[in-house]
Design a protein around this motif. Sequence first.
Motif, PDB file in Angstrom:
ATOM      1  N   SER A  86      -4.732  -0.724  -6.447  1.00  0.00           N
ATOM      2  CA  SER A  86      -4.273   0.141  -5.360  1.00  0.00           C
ATOM      3  C   SER A  86      -5.429   0.493  -4.419  1.00  0.00           C
ATOM      4  CB  SER A  86      -3.640   1.407  -5.933  1.00  0.00           C
ATOM      5  OG  SER A  86      -3.164   2.226  -4.902  1.00  0.00           O
ATOM      6  N   GLN A  87      -6.579   0.851  -4.985  1.00  0.00           N
ATOM      7  CA  GLN A  87      -7.752   1.157  -4.163  1.00  0.00           C
ATOM      8  C   GLN A  87      -8.171  -0.056  -3.338  1.00  0.00           C
ATOM      9  OE1 GLN A  87     -10.553   2.386  -7.174  1.00  0.00           O
ATOM     10  NE2 GLN A  87     -10.082   4.556  -6.898  1.00  0.00           N
ATOM     11  N   LEU A  88      -8.114  -1.214  -3.946  1.00  0.00           N
ATOM     12  CA  LEU A  88      -8.478  -2.452  -3.262  1.00  0.00           C
ATOM     13  C   LEU A  88      -7.528  -2.722  -2.095  1.00  0.00           C
ATOM     14  CD1 LEU A  88     -10.595  -4.712  -3.601  1.00  0.00           C
ATOM     15  CD2 LEU A  88      -8.927  -5.926  -4.995  1.00  0.00           C
ATOM     16  N   ASN A  89      -6.258  -2.534  -2.324  1.00  0.00           N
ATOM     17  CA  ASN A  89      -5.255  -2.739  -1.276  1.00  0.00           C
ATOM     18  C   ASN A  89      -5.488  -1.783  -0.103  1.00  0.00           C
ATOM     19  OD1 ASN A  89      -2.666  -4.324  -0.822  1.00  0.00           O
ATOM     20  ND2 ASN A  89      -1.976  -2.244  -0.373  1.00  0.00           N
ATOM     21  N   TRP A  90      -5.716  -0.508  -0.410  1.00  0.00           N
ATOM     22  CA  TRP A  90      -5.974   0.485   0.641  1.00  0.00           C
ATOM     23  C   TRP A  90      -7.274   0.174   1.384  1.00  0.00           C
ATOM     24  CZ3 TRP A  90      -2.475   3.570   2.575  1.00  0.00           C
ATOM     25  CH2 TRP A  90      -1.388   3.957   1.796  1.00  0.00           C
ATOM     26  N   ALA A  91      -8.270  -0.271   0.657  1.00  0.00           N
ATOM     27  CA  ALA A  91      -9.558  -0.602   1.293  1.00  0.00           C
ATOM     28  C   ALA A  91      -9.393  -1.753   2.281  1.00  0.00           C
ATOM     29  CB  ALA A  91     -10.607  -0.942   0.232  1.00  0.00           C
ATOM     30  N   TRP A  92      -8.664  -2.798   1.885  1.00  0.00           N
ATOM     31  CA  TRP A  92      -8.465  -3.928   2.785  1.00  0.00           C
ATOM     32  C   TRP A  92      -7.612  -3.526   3.988  1.00  0.00           C
ATOM     33  CZ3 TRP A  92     -10.924  -8.289   3.499  1.00  0.00           C
ATOM     34  CH2 TRP A  92     -11.722  -8.781   2.467  1.00  0.00           C
ATOM     35  N   ALA A  93      -6.595  -2.725   3.765  1.00  0.00           N
ATOM     36  CA  ALA A  93      -5.775  -2.265   4.892  1.00  0.00           C
ATOM     37  C   ALA A  93      -6.626  -1.453   5.870  1.00  0.00           C
ATOM     38  CB  ALA A  93      -4.599  -1.435   4.385  1.00  0.00           C
ATOM     39  N   GLY A  94      -7.477  -0.584   5.355  1.00  0.00           N
ATOM     40  CA  GLY A  94      -8.377   0.197   6.200  1.00  0.00           C
ATOM     41  C   GLY A  94      -9.381  -0.680   6.925  1.00  0.00           C
ATOM     42  N   PHE A  95      -9.914  -1.671   6.229  1.00  0.00           N
ATOM     43  CA  PHE A  95     -10.874  -2.589   6.843  1.00  0.00           C
ATOM     44  C   PHE A  95     -10.234  -3.334   8.010  1.00  0.00           C
ATOM     45  CE2 PHE A  95     -12.675  -6.896   7.147  1.00  0.00           C
ATOM     46  CZ  PHE A  95     -13.975  -6.573   7.490  1.00  0.00           C
ATOM     47  N   PHE A  96      -9.047  -3.877   7.792  1.00  0.00           N
ATOM     48  CA  PHE A  96      -8.376  -4.614   8.869  1.00  0.00           C
ATOM     49  C   PHE A  96      -8.048  -3.705  10.054  1.00  0.00           C
ATOM     50  CE2 PHE A  96      -6.927  -7.781   5.499  1.00  0.00           C
ATOM     51  CZ  PHE A  96      -7.866  -8.723   5.876  1.00  0.00           C
ATOM     52  N   THR A  97      -7.645  -2.500   9.777  1.00  0.00           N
ATOM     53  CA  THR A  97      -7.363  -1.553  10.858  1.00  0.00           C
ATOM     54  C   THR A  97      -8.633  -1.258  11.658  1.00  0.00           C
ATOM     55  OG1 THR A  97      -5.561  -0.579   9.574  1.00  0.00           O
ATOM     56  CG2 THR A  97      -6.456   0.754  11.376  1.00  0.00           C
ATOM     57  N   ALA A  98      -9.711  -0.980  10.957  1.00  0.00           N
ATOM     58  CA  ALA A  98     -10.983  -0.690  11.623  1.00  0.00           C
ATOM     59  C   ALA A  98     -11.484  -1.898  12.411  1.00  0.00           C
ATOM     60  CB  ALA A  98     -12.023  -0.262  10.591  1.00  0.00           C
ATOM     61  N   MET A  99     -11.335  -3.092  11.868  1.00  0.00           N
ATOM     62  CA  MET A  99     -11.765  -4.296  12.581  1.00  0.00           C
ATOM     63  C   MET A  99     -10.969  -4.487  13.867  1.00  0.00           C
ATOM     64  SD  MET A  99     -14.390  -5.794  11.281  1.00  0.00           S
ATOM     65  CE  MET A  99     -14.325  -7.421  12.001  1.00  0.00           C
ATOM     66  N   GLY A 100      -9.688  -4.168  13.837  1.00  0.00           N
ATOM     67  CA  GLY A 100      -8.875  -4.264  15.050  1.00  0.00           C
ATOM     68  C   GLY A 100      -9.370  -3.314  16.125  1.00  0.00           C
ATOM     69  N   VAL A 101      -9.677  -2.085  15.729  1.00  0.00           N
ATOM     70  CA  VAL A 101     -10.199  -1.093  16.672  1.00  0.00           C
ATOM     71  C   VAL A 101     -11.563  -1.539  17.203  1.00  0.00           C
ATOM     72  CG1 VAL A 101     -11.037   1.281  16.883  1.00  0.00           C
ATOM     73  CG2 VAL A 101      -8.889   0.826  15.683  1.00  0.00           C
ATOM     74  N   LEU A 102     -12.420  -1.996  16.309  1.00  0.00           N
ATOM     75  CA  LEU A 102     -13.751  -2.434  16.708  1.00  0.00           C
ATOM     76  C   LEU A 102     -13.683  -3.611  17.685  1.00  0.00           C
ATOM     77  CD1 LEU A 102     -16.800  -2.073  16.419  1.00  0.00           C
ATOM     78  CD2 LEU A 102     -16.696  -3.517  14.368  1.00  0.00           C
ATOM     79  N   ASN A 103     -12.778  -4.552  17.439  1.00  0.00           N
ATOM     80  CA  ASN A 103     -12.611  -5.677  18.350  1.00  0.00           C
ATOM     81  C   ASN A 103     -12.255  -5.195  19.757  1.00  0.00           C
ATOM     82  OD1 ASN A 103     -12.147  -8.641  19.006  1.00  0.00           O
ATOM     83  ND2 ASN A 103     -10.161  -7.732  19.491  1.00  0.00           N
ATOM     84  N   LEU A 104     -11.319  -4.246  19.856  1.00  0.00           N
ATOM     85  CA  LEU A 104     -10.942  -3.730  21.176  1.00  0.00           C
ATOM     86  C   LEU A 104     -12.095  -2.990  21.842  1.00  0.00           C
ATOM     87  CD1 LEU A 104      -7.285  -2.475  20.655  1.00  0.00           C
ATOM     88  CD2 LEU A 104      -8.076  -4.553  21.805  1.00  0.00           C
ATOM     89  N   ILE A 143     -17.386 -12.193  11.286  1.00  0.00           N
ATOM     90  CA  ILE A 143     -17.666 -12.885  10.018  1.00  0.00           C
ATOM     91  C   ILE A 143     -18.701 -12.102   9.210  1.00  0.00           C
ATOM     92  CG2 ILE A 143     -18.663 -14.967   8.998  1.00  0.00           C
ATOM     93  CD1 ILE A 143     -17.314 -16.543  11.283  1.00  0.00           C
ATOM     94  N   GLY A 144     -19.713 -11.560   9.873  1.00  0.00           N
ATOM     95  CA  GLY A 144     -20.736 -10.777   9.170  1.00  0.00           C
ATOM     96  C   GLY A 144     -20.163  -9.527   8.519  1.00  0.00           C
ATOM     97  N   LEU A 145     -19.321  -8.814   9.252  1.00  0.00           N
ATOM     98  CA  LEU A 145     -18.702  -7.610   8.681  1.00  0.00           C
ATOM     99  C   LEU A 145     -17.758  -7.963   7.532  1.00  0.00           C
ATOM    100  CD1 LEU A 145     -18.075  -5.580  11.937  1.00  0.00           C
ATOM    101  CD2 LEU A 145     -19.661  -5.003  10.085  1.00  0.00           C
ATOM    102  N   MET A 146     -17.030  -9.072   7.679  1.00  0.00           N
ATOM    103  CA  MET A 146     -16.142  -9.518   6.599  1.00  0.00           C
ATOM    104  C   MET A 146     -16.954  -9.863   5.355  1.00  0.00           C
ATOM    105  SD  MET A 146     -12.929 -10.307   5.708  1.00  0.00           S
ATOM    106  CE  MET A 146     -12.026 -10.636   7.192  1.00  0.00           C
ATOM    107  N   LEU A 147     -18.050 -10.566   5.533  1.00  0.00           N
ATOM    108  CA  LEU A 147     -18.919 -10.929   4.411  1.00  0.00           C
ATOM    109  C   LEU A 147     -19.482  -9.676   3.740  1.00  0.00           C
ATOM    110  CD1 LEU A 147     -20.291 -13.139   2.736  1.00  0.00           C
ATOM    111  CD2 LEU A 147     -22.119 -13.159   4.429  1.00  0.00           C
ATOM    112  N   ALA A 148     -19.955  -8.726   4.537  1.00  0.00           N
ATOM    113  CA  ALA A 148     -20.490  -7.473   3.979  1.00  0.00           C
ATOM    114  C   ALA A 148     -19.411  -6.722   3.211  1.00  0.00           C
ATOM    115  CB  ALA A 148     -21.060  -6.600   5.090  1.00  0.00           C
ATOM    116  N   PHE A 149     -18.201  -6.705   3.737  1.00  0.00           N
ATOM    117  CA  PHE A 149     -17.102  -6.016   3.068  1.00  0.00           C
ATOM    118  C   PHE A 149     -16.747  -6.705   1.746  1.00  0.00           C
ATOM    119  CE2 PHE A 149     -12.584  -4.973   2.385  1.00  0.00           C
ATOM    120  CZ  PHE A 149     -12.697  -3.588   2.332  1.00  0.00           C
TER     121      PHE A 149
END
Length: 187
Positions: A117-135, A155-161
């Motif tokens: 569950s924590q992993l799922n929430w973390a990935w959902a949060g990561f994708f949301t943040a990446m979308g905001v950061l891209n904009l 790619i760097g942020l994905m690798l770090a995550f």
Amino acid sequence: MKLLIDFFPIILFFAAFKLWGIYAATGVAIAATVVQIAYLRLRHGKVEPMQWMSLGIIVLFGGATLLAQSETFIKWKPTVLYWLMGGTLLAGQLLFRRNFIKSLMGAQIELPDAVWSQLNWAWAGFFTAMGVLNLWVAYQFDTDTWVNFKLFGGIGLMLAFVIAQALFLGRYIKDEPGQPRPEDVQP
């Protein structure tokens, strides 16, 4: 090899942008994604739903970029893709009571349900943040900076995550029964 196939359209987009500009790069990205999907279909007999979605998004947003001659559409493409991935994880968890991260990785790793569950929430949060950061990068910087961010920053942020996730999960991974732990092996 799989990693190269996954990043094939992004790498070609980057190279085409540096050589010919955003509109040529957009056309190259569309063509590269079509080739990528065709290769996966021929080689493996199936294409993951996320890859079909990515194809649809690049054709839609890339096509709009080319038709309107406006780079705004292609700059929104990563955000839409990130938010769809994050939204899918959230919808699975909240609406369907399914953990899609566990569905994808459960055969490879055994974890307690709370950790899944924590992993799922973390990935959902990561994708949301990446979308905001891209904009933010798309609207605060020039197109050249955005393209560099799309390749190296994304790619760097994905690798770090992923590395952070691996470190987090390391404490929950159990040794295989009958397998000696590295510290138990005598040289």
